[in-house]
Write an enzyme that holds these catalytic residues in place. Structure first.
Site, PDB file in Angstrom:
ATOM      1  CE  LYS A  22      -1.593   1.447   3.817  1.00 41.90           C
ATOM      2  NZ  LYS A  22      -1.458   3.391   4.697  1.00 41.90           N
ATOM      3  CG  ASN A  23       2.561   2.903   4.314  1.00 42.36           C
ATOM      4  OD1 ASN A  23       0.927   3.476   3.104  1.00 42.36           O
ATOM      5  ND2 ASN A  23       2.256   2.161   4.838  1.00 42.36           N
ATOM      6  CB  CYS A 116      -4.357  10.979  11.991  1.00 43.39           C
ATOM      7  SG  CYS A 116      -2.575  10.729  11.861  1.00 43.39           S
ATOM      8  NE  ARG A 121       1.204  10.519  10.261  1.00 45.48           N
ATOM      9  CZ  ARG A 121       0.331   9.126   9.536  1.00 45.48           C
ATOM     10  NH1 ARG A 121      -0.857   9.541   9.465  1.00 45.48           N
ATOM     11  NH2 ARG A 121       1.598   9.043   7.873  1.00 45.48           N
ATOM     12  CG  ASP A 307       3.760   1.653   9.201  1.00 45.61           C
ATOM     13  OD1 ASP A 307       2.799   2.558  10.482  1.00 45.61           O
ATOM     14  OD2 ASP A 307       3.276   1.476   8.565  1.00 45.61           O
ATOM     15  NE  ARG A 399      -7.456   4.678   5.609  1.00 40.91           N
ATOM     16  CZ  ARG A 399      -6.526   5.428   5.756  1.00 40.91           C
ATOM     17  NH1 ARG A 399      -7.152   6.250   7.384  1.00 40.91           N
ATOM     18  NH2 ARG A 399      -5.732   6.580   5.488  1.00 40.91           N
TER      19      ARG A 399
HETATM   20  C1  EPZ Z   1       4.922   7.003   6.662  1.00 39.59           C
HETATM   21  O1  EPZ Z   1       3.836   8.000   7.027  1.00 39.59           O
HETATM   22  C2  EPZ Z   1       3.661   5.975   6.281  1.00 39.59           C
HETATM   23  N1  EPZ Z   1       2.112   5.832   5.354  1.00 39.59           N
HETATM   24  C3  EPZ Z   1       3.413   5.692   7.720  1.00 39.59           C
HETATM   25  O2  EPZ Z   1       1.987   4.529   7.684  1.00 39.59           O
HETATM   26  C4  EPZ Z   1       3.931   5.061   8.513  1.00 39.59           C
HETATM   27  O3  EPZ Z   1       3.837   5.312  10.047  1.00 39.59           O
HETATM   28  C5  EPZ Z   1       4.836   6.397   8.621  1.00 39.59           C
HETATM   29  O4  EPZ Z   1       5.752   6.651   6.933  1.00 39.59           O
HETATM   30  C6  EPZ Z   1       6.516   5.401   9.299  1.00 39.59           C
HETATM   31  O5  EPZ Z   1       6.794   4.857   8.769  1.00 39.59           O
HETATM   32  C7  EPZ Z   1       2.439   5.943   3.901  1.00 39.59           C
HETATM   33  O6  EPZ Z   1       4.222   5.876   3.293  1.00 39.59           O
HETATM   34  C8  EPZ Z   1       1.410   6.111   2.977  1.00 39.59           C
HETATM   35  P1  EPZ Z   1       6.768  10.410   8.170  1.00 39.59           P
HETATM   36  P2  EPZ Z   1       4.082   9.286   7.062  1.00 39.59           P
HETATM   37  O7  EPZ Z   1       6.594  11.918   7.013  1.00 39.59           O
HETATM   38  O8  EPZ Z   1       4.746  10.036   5.619  1.00 39.59           O
HETATM   39  C9  EPZ Z   1       6.859  14.085  12.101  1.00 39.59           C
HETATM   40  C10 EPZ Z   1      -0.210   2.909   7.799  1.00 39.59           C
HETATM   41  O9  EPZ Z   1      -0.600   1.949   8.901  1.00 39.59           O
HETATM   42  N2  EPZ Z   1       6.612  14.590  10.536  1.00 39.59           N
HETATM   43  O10 EPZ Z   1       7.976   9.469   7.914  1.00 39.59           O
HETATM   44  O11 EPZ Z   1       3.387  10.371   7.230  1.00 39.59           O
HETATM   45  C11 EPZ Z   1       5.628  12.524  11.634  1.00 39.59           C
HETATM   46  O12 EPZ Z   1       4.686  13.309  12.811  1.00 39.59           O
HETATM   47  C12 EPZ Z   1       1.021   4.583   8.314  1.00 39.59           C
HETATM   48  O13 EPZ Z   1       0.515   2.455   6.900  1.00 39.59           O
HETATM   49  C13 EPZ Z   1       6.904  16.272  10.457  1.00 39.59           C
HETATM   50  O14 EPZ Z   1       6.813  16.331  11.959  1.00 39.59           O
HETATM   51  O15 EPZ Z   1       5.728   9.493   8.028  1.00 39.59           O
HETATM   52  C14 EPZ Z   1       6.078  11.572  12.316  1.00 39.59           C
HETATM   53  O16 EPZ Z   1       5.765  11.645  13.612  1.00 39.59           O
HETATM   54  C15 EPZ Z   1       0.537   5.091   9.277  1.00 39.59           C
HETATM   55  N3  EPZ Z   1       7.332  17.157   9.707  1.00 39.59           N
HETATM   56  C16 EPZ Z   1       7.250  11.252  11.352  1.00 39.59           C
HETATM   57  O17 EPZ Z   1       7.930  12.887  11.464  1.00 39.59           O
HETATM   58  C17 EPZ Z   1       6.514  16.660   8.239  1.00 39.59           C
HETATM   59  O18 EPZ Z   1       6.214  17.404   7.636  1.00 39.59           O
HETATM   60  C18 EPZ Z   1       7.789  10.034  10.454  1.00 39.59           C
HETATM   61  O19 EPZ Z   1       6.431  10.445   9.447  1.00 39.59           O
HETATM   62  C19 EPZ Z   1       5.882  15.482   8.284  1.00 39.59           C
HETATM   63  C20 EPZ Z   1       6.358  14.176   9.455  1.00 39.59           C
END
Ligand code: EPZ
Length: 427
Positions: A22-23, A116, A121, A307, A399
């Site tokens: 998915k991701n 969320c 996030r 995850d 999802r």
């Molecule tokens: C991806 O989310 C995945 N989603 C998530 O999968 C996964 O948990 C996550 O990466 C971490 O591996 C998809 O790929 C669609 P991040 P993403 O940006 O890209 C903070 C699932 O269950 N952050 O790596 O949104 C954020 O809040 C899901 O399939 C900022 O502060 O994750 C988090 O604490 C849920 N500012 C950390 O960074 C930003 O601009 C990592 O988030 C971006 C992120």
């Protein structure tokens, strides 16, 4: 509303086919916006999040044909560079259209995704990165409005203060059409990034270093169409590996690779689970002895994935011993704890860590969860619990897990999807 009913106590035996990730599929679909020729993806999973991305891209004007797990996306004619609130709020990954739209059309207006269940996030790193490539970015009435001066982004150096999968993906896509070279520093190294770089390269992009923390991209004037197979879902792989460890038994996870889940496999071995590469997949087995308690901390790839944290916690809940589980990626990702506790688990949370003391047996109960991975951890708990577990709010599972019930039942689990009224009537 549908529910999943699990009667615990049966070991898993058989083969579980692993779907495309998915991701990985979500950013790959967004990448189709970068080209005026069709992008064909194979091994696309059939999931609610994929349907959400399909609706969003169609709204922009992308023509999408789907035949089983094959999908063709043609962004030759785009009607709109606005991603509206109604579609974005359903799925945070919608923000991945921002980079490609600004890069190809010089402007985009994308609703800000809200908070969320697993935390605040924000998307500040995505926005700061686009500004580093010359975009003017402002926030108006809940929308991000980004514009490239003279309609083209310019290459630059983007240093992420911490690792973000989504920001790396957005900037990687944006940089492929920027003028000159872009360097992404402290980039995410997840297999989904490597998969995205593979598609972009097939579309004509010039990328070096995907899968490491520094990615170099030479911008092109345009990209073309390509054919690409979506990488196997490492989180689905890890989830079923945990399922086999929790329920006991011996399963083959097919169409996936052990290297995608190295960190999780190592922890499972320490807990006493057999996990090994076999022809075409992975074998996971656990005999009669309970697993041992092992400490674990989530980290960006190649560390243990956030995850899989909830699923691992379920396993530790029935271990012999204790386990300290620390969540370092998201601020609020222990929603499964109170539900697991209702099933008899012994878990104490202190800030970002959970101390799990293994119990001999969980007991079936009515439970529910508020995100995808927490929900699946409760289904897994049901596999090991005495009696019946009913998991509510299973739209979260739709999802991200293709045919969860079918895949588990084919291996001997007593699990079924039922409508709520029937459960009530049966009781
Ligand atoms: C991806 O989310 C995945 N989603 C998530 O999968 C996964 O948990 C996550 O990466 C971490 O591996 C998809 O790929 C669609 P991040 P993403 O940006 O890209 C903070 C699932 O269950 N952050 O790596 O949104 C954020 O809040 C899901 O399939 C900022 O502060 O994750 C988090 O604490 C849920 N500012 C950390 O960074 C930003 O601009 C990592 O988030 C971006 C992120």
């Amino acid at each position: 509303m549908d529910q999943i009913r699990v009667r615990g106590g049966r070991p898993l035996r058989g083969t579980i086919p692993i779907s495309g990730a998915k991701n990985a599929a979500l950013p790959l679909m967004a990448a189709s916006l970068l080209a005026g020729a069709p992008v064909r993806l194979t091994n696309v999973p059939d999931l609610a999040d994929i349907a959400s991305m399909t609706s969003l891209l169609r709204q922009h004007g992308v023509r999408i044909d789907r035949d089983a797990s094959d999908m063709t996306l043609d962004a030759a004619r785009i009607d709109s560079t606005t991603a509206p609130y109604d579609l974005v709020r359903k799925m945070r990954a919608s923000v991945l259209v921002l980079g490609p739209l600004v890069a190809r059309f010089g402007e985009a207006k994308v609703s800000l995704p809200g908070g969320c269940a697993i935390g605040n996030r924000p998307v500040d790193l995505h926005l700061k990165g686009l500004a580093d490539l010359g975009a003017e970015v402002k926030i108006e009435a809940g929308y991000v409005e980004a514009k490239a001066p003279k309609s083209r982004l310019r290459g630059g150096r983007v240093t992420f203060p911490f690792v973000s999968v989504g920001a790396t993906e957005n900037l990687l896509m944006a940089a492929t059409l920027a003028e000159g070279e872009t360097v992404l520093v402290n980039a995410a190294r997840e297999p989904e990034i490597v998969d995205l770089a593979k598609l972009l390269t097939a579309m004509g992009a010039e990328i070096e270093g995907a899968g490491t923390d520094t990615i170099h991209i030479q911008g092109k004037l345009e990209l073309g169409g390509a054919d690409h197979r979506v990488v196997a879902d490492r989180i689905e792989t890890g989830t079923y590996a945990m399922a086999a460890a929790i329920a006991g038994g011996d399963v083959i996870l097919a169409d996936t690779e052990l290297v995608l889940i190295d960190a999780a496999a190592e922890i499972l071995r320490q807990a006493g689970v057999t996990i090994e590469a076999v022809e075409g997949g992975i074998r996971v087995a656990r005999g009669k002895d309970p697993v041992l308690g092992v400490d674990m901390m989530t980290e960006p790839y190649p560390g243990f994935p956030t995850d899989l944290q909830a699923q691992f916690m379920t396993l530790m809940a029935v271990s012999r011993g204790a386990s300290m589980i620390t969540e370092t990626i998201f601020e609020n990702r222990f929603m499964h704890v109170p539900e697991l506790s209702r099933m008899g688990a012994n878990i104490n949370v202190h800030h970002a860590s959970a101390m799990v003391r293994g119990v001999e047996r969980l007991k079936g109960a009515q439970v529910m969860a508020t995100d995808l991975r927490a929900s699946v951890s409760l289904v897994l708990a049901g596999l090991a619990a005495e009696g019946e577990t009913v998991v509510n709010r299973i739209y979260h599972l739709d999802r991200g897990y293709e045919d969860l019930v079918g895949k588990l039942s084919a291996c001997g689990a007593d699990v079924a999807r039922v409508v709520a009224d029937r459960v009530a009537a049966e009781e």
